[in-house]
Scaffold this active site. Structure first.
Site, short mmCIF file in Angstrom:
data_model
loop_
_atom_site.label_atom_id
_atom_site.label_comp_id
_atom_site.label_asym_id
_atom_site.label_seq_id
_atom_site.Cartn_x
_atom_site.Cartn_y
_atom_site.Cartn_z
N GLU A 78 0.79 -5.00 11.02
CA GLU A 78 0.44 -3.66 10.97
C GLU A 78 1.21 -3.09 12.04
OE1 GLU A 78 -2.09 -2.18 9.18
OE2 GLU A 78 -3.21 -3.84 8.51
N TYR A 111 -11.76 -6.41 9.62
CA TYR A 111 -12.66 -6.78 9.04
C TYR A 111 -12.70 -8.06 7.81
CZ TYR A 111 -9.66 -3.53 6.72
OH TYR A 111 -8.38 -3.02 6.39
N HIS A 116 0.71 -1.11 -0.06
CA HIS A 116 0.01 0.15 0.07
C HIS A 116 0.96 1.15 0.03
CE1 HIS A 116 -3.34 -2.63 1.75
NE2 HIS A 116 -3.46 -2.63 0.21
N HIS A 144 2.48 -3.73 6.80
CA HIS A 144 1.53 -2.67 6.60
C HIS A 144 1.53 -1.89 7.69
CE1 HIS A 144 -0.72 -4.51 3.01
NE2 HIS A 144 -0.05 -5.73 3.53
N SER A 145 0.68 -0.74 7.61
CA SER A 145 0.51 0.11 8.73
C SER A 145 -1.01 0.72 8.66
CB SER A 145 1.49 1.18 8.85
OG SER A 145 1.20 2.09 7.76
N ARG A 174 -3.41 4.66 -1.74
CA ARG A 174 -3.22 3.17 -1.38
C ARG A 174 -2.91 2.17 -2.47
NH1 ARG A 174 -5.67 -0.15 2.84
NH2 ARG A 174 -6.72 -2.10 1.97
N ARG A 219 0.75 4.43 0.95
CA ARG A 219 0.86 5.42 1.76
C ARG A 219 1.47 4.78 2.85
NH1 ARG A 219 -5.50 5.33 2.22
NH2 ARG A 219 -5.99 3.37 3.27
N GLU A 220 2.03 3.60 2.84
CA GLU A 220 2.24 2.98 4.19
C GLU A 220 3.90 3.10 4.29
OE1 GLU A 220 -0.02 -0.67 4.73
OE2 GLU A 220 -1.81 0.22 4.33
N1 ING Z 1 -4.57 -3.15 6.35
C1 ING Z 1 -4.64 -4.47 5.88
C2 ING Z 1 -5.49 -4.22 4.36
O1 ING Z 1 -5.22 -4.83 3.47
C3 ING Z 1 -5.58 -6.76 6.28
C4 ING Z 1 -5.36 -5.51 6.73
C5 ING Z 1 -4.49 -7.53 5.89
C6 ING Z 1 -6.82 -7.16 6.23
C7 ING Z 1 -4.61 -8.89 5.61
C8 ING Z 1 -7.17 -8.57 5.79
C9 ING Z 1 -5.97 -9.19 5.52
O2 ING Z 1 -6.62 -3.84 4.55
C10 ING Z 1 -4.02 -2.05 6.00
N2 ING Z 1 -3.67 -1.25 6.88
O3 ING Z 1 -3.78 -2.22 4.71
ZN ZN Z 2 -1.76 -1.72 3.91
#
Ligand code: ING
Ligand code: ZN
Length: 332
Positions: free
Chosen positions: A295, A272, A73, A220-221, A128, A75-76
């Site tokens: 994260e 989620y 992503h 990720h963050s 993103r 922005r992370e």
């Molecule tokens: N969070 C992840 C995203 O892709 C995630 C969280 C990872 C959800 C793996 C489900 C499975 O949404 C961020 N910040 O990108």
């Molecule tokens: Zn991410």
């Protein structure tokens, strides 16, 4: 600089500087660092990673490997900074990690989505997705194409696919909240699995090396969570307790460094449900046992705009967590 690269971990760096650092490592430490171009982005930037290996084991076989990717992503930024920090530790301090490197290889991809990463520096800091364009060539009605055209003109949000919804395992199953089939949405899964050259390049490299990869980590963050599969369903993999117990050791090692707390659990529960994320694919298709999405900092004070002064503390604690479990996973 006198070092032949400009990496500092005191600020965030552009993709060109990160690539230069990987090239520097390969040039300066040719015996243990291999620079690999796994493919090219939509905008035709090379997607570069390094493999760190002190050679085959005593029996002449490839060692068990740890995979780390970041910057999926755009922005992370903290993820990419942490990934290069880990590369720095393993390579430039290899004598301190001699035993670890005797027992494990490392594959580090600091910027999995270079087009998005650059766009987050030059266009939209909170971008993103990737930077591809699928809205135009979809089999939509002319009406929808027209609507898309103007939405894009108004909002500039319809380019790109969420790479972490584009992997080919239960792809496109969740189409609410955590993932979307609308090109203009932040979590657009793409027109088909692996529509993005970035996710395809990563998946191809991992599949070609899957027999050696013992742990898959994707940085990720933000929110400080150590996430365990699955994302696409609330049910748990049969070896969930092994994955959970290993992760508990990582989270324990993290908190020992500066007292930072990471929450531990399945992504479907803590965040989620989503489908097409890389961690589910790494476990479900590549068959890698230990698979985690991490994260990083913080919990929302700065969110994606984490100050550069937090790069080193974040990297130090995460590296403590990762190397602790890398030893266990690879039997170091
Ligand atoms: N969070 C992840 C995203 O892709 C995630 C969280 C990872 C959800 C793996 C489900 C499975 O949404 C961020 N910040 O990108
Ligand atoms: Zn991410």
């Amino acid at each position: 600089s006198t070092h032949g690269h400009s990496m500092t971990w005191k600020r965030y760096h552009r993709y060109g500087e990160i690539v230069k650092y990987l090239e520097y490592l390969a040039l300066r430490y040719p015996k243990i660092v291999e620079l690999i171009t796994i493919g090219h982005s939509y905008e035709e930037q090379p997607i570069k990673m390094i493999k760190i290996s002190t050679g085959p084991n005593k029996k002449g076989k490839a060692k068990p490997a740890i995979w780390i990717d970041a910057g999926m992503h755009a922005r992370e930024w903290i993820g990419s900074a942490v990934a290069t920090y880990i590369a720095n530790q393993l390579v430039e301090k290899n004598t301190s990690y001699a035993k670890l490197l005797d027992n494990s290889d490392w594959m580090i991809l600091p910027v999995a989505n270079p087009d998005g990463y650059e766009f987050s520096h030059t266009g939209d800091r909170l971008w993103r997705k990737t930077r591809s364009n699928h809205a135009e060539n979809q089999e939509n009605s002319r009406f929808l194409q027209l609507v898309n055209h103007y939405t894009k003109w108004l909002w500039g949000k319809c380019e790109g696919v969420d790479p972490n919804r584009n992997f080919g395992y239960h792809w496109g199953e969740v189409d609410e909240g955590g993932a979307s089939l609308d090109p203009c949405h932040e979590t657009y899964a793409g027109p088909r699995p692996f529509s993005e050259p970035e996710t395809k390049a990563m998946a191809d490299y991992i599949l070609a090396n899957k027999q050696n990869i013992k742990m898959y980590l994707t940085l990720h963050s933000y929110s400080q969570m150590w996430l365990v599969p699955w994302g696409y369903t609330y049910s748990k993999p049969s070896d969930y307790s092994e994955l959970f117990n290993m992760a508990k050791k990582a989270v324990g090692a993290i908190s020992k460094v500066h007292g930072t707390d990471y929450e531990l659990g399945p992504s479907s529960d803590l965040l989620y449900p989503t489908s097409g994320a890389s961690d589910d694919w790494a476990k479900g298709v590549a068959g890698i046992k230990y698979v985690y999405t991490v994260e990083l900092r913080d919990r929302g004070t700065y969110g994606f705009l984490l100050p550069a002064s937090q790069i080193v503390p974040t990297a130090r604690e995460i590296w403590a967590g990762i190397r602790t479990i890398a030893r266990l996973v690879t039997g170091s």
